[in-house]
Enzyme design. Structure first.
Site, short mmCIF file in Angstrom:
data_model
loop_
_atom_site.label_atom_id
_atom_site.label_comp_id
_atom_site.label_asym_id
_atom_site.label_seq_id
_atom_site.Cartn_x
_atom_site.Cartn_y
_atom_site.Cartn_z
N ASP A 90 -91.95 0.68 86.54
CA ASP A 90 -92.19 -0.73 86.82
C ASP A 90 -93.48 -0.89 87.62
OD1 ASP A 90 -91.77 -3.45 86.85
OD2 ASP A 90 -90.00 -3.40 88.12
N CYS A 97 -83.35 -8.47 80.75
CA CYS A 97 -82.75 -8.42 82.07
C CYS A 97 -82.73 -9.81 82.72
CB CYS A 97 -83.53 -7.46 82.96
SG CYS A 97 -82.59 -6.87 84.39
#
Length: 205
Positions: A123, A7
């Protein structure tokens, strides 16, 4: 085989790196971040991306009109919501949808069940005093929280992953995919050697 998402791509070199490594997902960040790209930048990058790699747009508390515009211009395969979106905010899109959950305790995991999505991304909490960081902190959360995890979605594991801890993370959590950004950077930029090491360690499992 566990899938790999890299990412925060923002340079042509980054695209060359993920193409060479043939990762599964490439993430473009459209939220406030040092890795943020605008639509024109992202379009130039996406045009260079190998077509076998799926494009993920990452959004934080963004309006539907802008998300649809990005999806259309980039041909997004996945929309990733990484903010404080409610279940109704993530519904009604015609591509795959992921919702990020900041994991601080078991209760936060139960929130995942409310979302009409295809995958849940777990996360780190990302809190510093009263500030909230929406991902990209480079700090892992306590994976033991997930020991008795039972959710109906495939899990994408993020938060502080790097070449040194990704094997341990996979063995403990057994995710569908792993998502890395800062863990494969040097001085804030994607590092091909770190990316290569990360991908190789995932793919030997």
């Amino acid at each position: 085989m566990v899938k790999v998402k890299i990412c925060g791509l923002r340079r042509l070199e980054d695209i060359e790196y993920v193409n060479a490594l043939m990762v599964d997902y490439a993430g473009f960040v459209f939220a406030e971040s040092k890795r943020k790209v605008n639509l024109n930048q992202a379009k130039r990058l996406a045009e260079r991306l190998d077509r076998r790699i799926k494009k993920v747009g990452v959004f934080v508390n963004e309006g539907r009109d802008f998300i649809e515009k990005v999806k259309s211009h980039l041909g997004l395969d996945v929309i990733q919501f990484h903010g404080d979106e409610k279940p109704e905010d993530v519904a009604g899109y015609d591509v795959e949808v992921w919702k990020a959950i900041r994991v601080s305790d078991v209760k936060s995991l139960k929130e995942a069940e409310k979302y009409p999505v295809q995958k849940i991304l777990l996360d780190s909490p990302g809190r510093t005093n009263k500030d909230v960081a929406y991902g990209g902190t480079g700090v892992p959360f306590d994976w033991s929280i997930l020991d008795d995890l039972k959710v109906r979605f495939p899990v994408v594991l993020a938060g502080g992953l790097n070449p040194d801890n990704v094997v341990d993370a996979i063995m403990k959590v057994k995710p569908y995919a792993v998502d890395v950004s800062s863990g494969v950077e040097t001085n804030g930029f994607k590092d091909f050697d770190k990316m290569k090491k990360f991908v190789e360690r995932v793919r030997v499992l």
